[in-house]
Design an enzyme around this catalytic site. Sequence first.
Site, short mmCIF file in Angstrom:
data_model
loop_
_atom_site.label_atom_id
_atom_site.label_comp_id
_atom_site.label_asym_id
_atom_site.label_seq_id
_atom_site.Cartn_x
_atom_site.Cartn_y
_atom_site.Cartn_z
N THR A 227 0.82 -1.21 0.00
CA THR A 227 0.00 0.00 0.00
C THR A 227 0.86 1.26 0.00
OG1 THR A 227 -1.51 1.27 1.40
CG2 THR A 227 -0.07 -0.24 2.52
N ASP A 228 0.28 2.35 -0.50
CA ASP A 228 0.99 3.63 -0.44
C ASP A 228 1.04 4.19 0.98
OD1 ASP A 228 -1.68 4.39 -0.18
OD2 ASP A 228 -1.65 5.84 -1.83
N GLU A 229 0.27 3.60 1.91
CA GLU A 229 0.26 4.12 3.29
C GLU A 229 1.61 3.94 3.97
OE1 GLU A 229 -3.05 3.49 5.79
OE2 GLU A 229 -4.48 3.48 4.15
N TYR B 5 -1.70 -0.47 11.11
CA TYR B 5 -1.84 -1.16 9.81
C TYR B 5 -0.67 -0.83 8.89
CZ TYR B 5 -3.08 -1.51 4.91
OH TYR B 5 -3.03 -1.76 3.58
N LYS C 27 2.39 -3.19 7.31
CA LYS C 27 2.66 -3.38 5.87
C LYS C 27 4.09 -2.93 5.54
CE LYS C 27 0.28 -4.65 2.94
NZ LYS C 27 0.02 -6.02 2.42
O1 TDX Z 1 -16.60 6.33 7.79
C1 TDX Z 1 -15.56 6.82 7.32
N1 TDX Z 1 -15.45 8.17 7.18
C2 TDX Z 1 -14.34 8.79 6.70
O2 TDX Z 1 -14.28 10.03 6.62
C3 TDX Z 1 -14.45 6.00 6.92
C4 TDX Z 1 -14.51 4.49 7.03
C5 TDX Z 1 -13.33 6.64 6.42
N2 TDX Z 1 -13.26 7.99 6.33
C6 TDX Z 1 -12.05 8.62 5.76
C7 TDX Z 1 -10.73 8.14 6.32
C8 TDX Z 1 -9.82 8.23 5.11
O3 TDX Z 1 -9.29 9.55 4.99
O4 TDX Z 1 -12.04 8.27 4.37
C9 TDX Z 1 -10.72 7.98 3.91
C10 TDX Z 1 -10.69 6.56 3.41
O5 TDX Z 1 -10.80 5.72 4.54
P1 TDX Z 1 -10.72 4.13 4.41
O6 TDX Z 1 -11.75 3.67 3.42
O7 TDX Z 1 -10.76 3.56 5.80
O8 TDX Z 1 -9.31 3.92 3.73
P2 TDX Z 1 -7.83 4.39 4.16
O9 TDX Z 1 -7.72 4.58 5.61
O10 TDX Z 1 -7.45 5.54 3.27
O11 TDX Z 1 -7.00 3.07 3.78
C11 TDX Z 1 -7.31 2.39 2.55
O12 TDX Z 1 -6.40 2.67 1.54
C12 TDX Z 1 -5.10 2.16 1.63
C13 TDX Z 1 -7.36 0.89 2.80
O13 TDX Z 1 -8.23 0.61 3.88
C14 TDX Z 1 -6.01 0.33 3.05
O14 TDX Z 1 -6.07 -1.07 3.19
C15 TDX Z 1 -5.13 0.68 1.89
O15 TDX Z 1 -3.84 0.21 2.14
#
Ligand code: TDX
Length: 351
Positions: free
Chosen positions: A133-135, A158, A162
């Site tokens: 992942t880019d994270e 997480y 990774k």
């Molecule tokens: O309910 C929410 N509200 C919200 O504002 C959730 C679930 C997330 N968010 C925000 C947090 C993040 O800035 O949205 C963005 C995306 O969140 P996620 O879907 O949880 O993804 P993220 O944390 O960016 O991580 C995802 O991308 C990289 C994947 O879960 C990882 O597995 C991947 O490595």
Amino acid sequence: MKIVVTGGAGFIGSAVIRHLISETQHSVVNVDCLTYAGNLSTLDVVSSSSRYSFEKVNICDSAAVQGVFERHRPDAVMHLAAESHVDRSIDGPSAFIQTNVVGTYNMLEASRRHRHSLPADKQDEFRFHHISTDEVYGSLGDEGLFTEETSYDPSSPYSASKAASDHLVRAWNRTYGLPVVLTNCSNNYGPFQYPEKLIPLTIMSALAGKPLPVYGKGENVRDWLYVDDHARALVAVLERGQVGETYNIGGNSERKNIDVVRTICALMDELNQGSAHRPHEKLITFVTDRPGHDHRYAIDASKIRRDLNWTPQESFASGLKKTVQWYLANQDWCGRAVADRYAGERLGLKN
Ligand code: TDX
């Protein structure tokens, strides 16, 4: 090639297997322990193929992993099995250390032993493809892009797990000569994503007329990649990537979270006209921010474009519309995926 795909019942892994069976001549051994996020129905369209088989194995079980290699004698591994949800890693890091770090170590050791049992020409051809992942690169400010040379700076349990797994994979290449390739991707979206991640959670909550939680002010930026574009990129890297190299994969679709949620609301208004919850935007609710929330991710994918001639086919507009349509048409699948497991509650606030 015969390819062991770990995590093949997951969101990205299942897209890779559907692509491998439908679009290539490779054989697939799906190794998955079916956690809460794993679902074999994602593979219904390919599971009757003679080139597909399934092993219910946890990658943390080294003896069981060894058995898979002995039975199937693969030419390559695509390692996607991982705990992937940042908020769950905040609540409970242990499973992330086990699966992502120890599980990757087990896969590397089993691959190393298996490769030594192959004839010399096959040893050179063997590939271990680590999907990451880019994270691992941490957070960007308002400018700049992640390249393959960006330093690691992970923020969450997480992403730290990774990052650790990426380091192990490179070490097994340098120390033991294991022929590895690595990929680091941006945020994926599309059909069959578990409805805990931003896009499917927003769609499912909007359907139910529930609040749409936006963390903080919704100003955080993610760079969205349609899952089938990712699957094509991964197969290109496996087939044609240079051993020891890393390829960043991104969809060139940066968006603020609030803009993503508003666009989903507009699509729901358009595609679900009978809904009692229109306009869906009124469901948007700003909530407490995620601890350690990375501000911005954005991928420079010029290396994979240049070296492997890969480009994403889906724009964010077309991919998001397809995704909303898919969730509207597959509400039963989502209901079964979350039944007794996840009711859309807020995760990741424990400290
Ligand atoms: O309910 C929410 N509200 C919200 O504002 C959730 C679930 C997330 N968010 C925000 C947090 C993040 O800035 O949205 C963005 C995306 O969140 P996620 O879907 O949880 O993804 P993220 O944390 O960016 O991580 C995802 O991308 C990289 C994947 O879960 C990882 O597995 C991947 O490595």
